[in-house]
Design an enzyme around this catalytic site. Structure first.
Site, PDB file in Angstrom:
ATOM      1  CE  LYS A 105      -3.842  -2.280   2.170  1.00 26.91           C
ATOM      2  NZ  LYS A 105      -4.718  -2.667   3.297  1.00 26.91           N
ATOM      3  CD  GLN A 153      -3.410  -4.094   6.508  1.00 31.12           C
ATOM      4  OE1 GLN A 153      -3.852  -3.080   5.791  1.00 31.12           O
ATOM      5  NE2 GLN A 153      -3.688  -5.330   5.968  1.00 31.12           N
ATOM      6  CG  ASP A 174      -9.556   0.292   4.768  1.00 32.54           C
ATOM      7  OD1 ASP A 174      -9.291  -0.331   3.637  1.00 32.54           O
ATOM      8  OD2 ASP A 174      -8.881   0.128   5.658  1.00 32.54           O
TER       9      ASP A 174
END
Ligand code: GUN
Length: 282
Positions: free
Chosen positions: A53, A97, A120
Site C-alpha cells: 500500500k 490495517q 477503506d
C-alpha cells in the site's frame, strides 16, 4: 477456455489515471494527497499488504505516513495515534490495517476515523450509504472487483450474481454494489446448505471465503465470470479460493491469484485517498 481478467493490466491503467490526477492536485494545492497507515503488531501477511500500500501511494506521487506500533500496544495508545491523524489537516486518508491484535477494540478504534478520511469505506455511514444506493467511499476490494467485472464489457442488468462470503469488508459491500448494478444477488456463506445449487445458476461468482481452491469446476456454469478474492498461503505459495486450472475450462472469464483482485484493491485505495484529498465527499 476462460479469458483471464488481468488485475495487473486493469490496475496499471487505473493507476496511470490516478497519477495524472494526483499531479493536478499537487499543482493546485501545493501539497500531495496523504495516506496514513497504522499497523499494530507483526502479522507477516499484514506487513506485506501495508508495504504494498505504501509503495503504491508513492508510485502515484502521493505522500504516505506509516505508523508501526508494537503488538502489545494498548487501546489508549492506538486511539491516540488515530485521533492525532483525524485532527491533522494534512492527512487525507487513514487506514488501520486489520486484523488488529485480539486484545484491541477494533470497532472503537475504527470509529475514531472520520467518515471523510475513511478510505477503506468501513465506517457504518459509508456502508449504509452504499446500502441505500448512494455510495460515498466504498470498500476497496469490492470496488476493485466491480472494475474487473466491468472490464469484461458484459451487461450486468438482470444477471444472477452469487457472492460467497458475508464479511462487512468484502461480501456485504460486494453484494450491495452488484445490486446497485441491477444484478439479482445471492449471498452464500459458511452456513449455506449446498452452495453449488446457487453457483451453478450464476452468471457471476465472487468468491471470498478464505479456503484454498474452494470453488470447483462442477460448481460453475458454462461462460460465467469468476472472481477470486482469496489469498491463501499454502506451502509458501499463494493460492486463491478458486480451483483455477479446472474452473478455467468452463468459465467465460476468470481472475488469477496472484495478479487478479490484489493489485486492484490497492488501486482503489489510491483512488479513495485522492477523492478524500479532493474533498469530493464533503
Ligand atoms: N486487511 C485485509 N484487507 C484489508 C483492507 O482492505 N483494509 C484494511 N484496513 N485491512 C485489511
Amino acid at each position: 477456455m476462460a479469458e483471464i481478467i488481468s488485475g495487473k493490466i486493469v490496475s496499471a491503467q487505473t493507476r496511470e489515471k490516478i497519477k495524472a490526477m494526483v499531479s493536478e492536485f499537487e499543482t493546485e494545492n501545493k501539497r500531495k494527497p496523504c495516506l496514513a497507515v497504522v499497523l499494530v503488531g507483526n502479522d507477516p501477511a499484514s506487513e506485506v499488504y501495508v508495504r504494498n500500500k505504501i509503495k503504491g501511494t508513492e508510485e502515484v506521487g502521493m505522500k504516505s505516513l506509516s505508523f508501526n506500533m508494537p503488538e502489545n500496544s494498548t487501546n489508549a495508545e492506538v486511539e491516540e495515534v488515530v485521533k492525532c491523524l483525524a485532527d491533522d489537516d494534512n492527512v487525507d486518508g487513514i487506514l488501520v490495517q486489520l486484523p488488529l491484535p485480539k486484545h484491541l477494540d477494533e470497532r472503537k478504534i475504527l470509529s475514531l476515523i472520520p467518515d471523510t478520511k475513511d478510505v477503506d469505506g468501513f465506517s457504518p455511514n459509508n456502508l449504509g450509504l452504499l446500502s441505500i444506493g448512494t455510495p460515498r467511499t466504498v470498500s476497496c476490494t469490492p470496488l476493485g472487483v466491480m472494475e474487473l467485472i466491468k472490464s469484461t464489457g458484459i451487461d450486468l442488468k438482470g444477471k444472477n450474481a452469487v457472492v460467497i462470503g458475508r464479511s462487512n469488508t468484502v461480501g456485504k459491500p460486494m453484494a450491495m454494489l452488484l445490486l446497485n448494478e441491477n444484478c439479482t444477488v445471492t449471498v452464500c456463506h459458511s452456513k449455506t446448505d449446498n452452495i453449488a445449487f446457487y453457483t451453478k445458476n450464476a452468471d457471476i461468482v465472487v468468491v471470498a471465503v478464505g479456503r484454498p481452491e474452494f470453488l470447483k469446476k462442477d460448481m460453475v456454469k458454462e461462460g460465467a465470470v469468476v472472481i477470486d478474492v482469496g489469498i491463501n498461503r499454502v506451502d509458501g505459495k499463494l493460492i486463491g479460493d478458486v480451483d483455477f486450472d479446472a474452473v478455467s475450462e468452463v468459465a467465460g472469464y476468470i481472475t488469477p491469484v496472484p495478479g487478479g483482485v490484489g493489485p486492484m484493491t490497492i488501486s482503489m485505495l489510491l483512488y479513495n485517498t485522492l477523492m478524500a484529498a479532493k474533498k469530493v465527499n464533503g
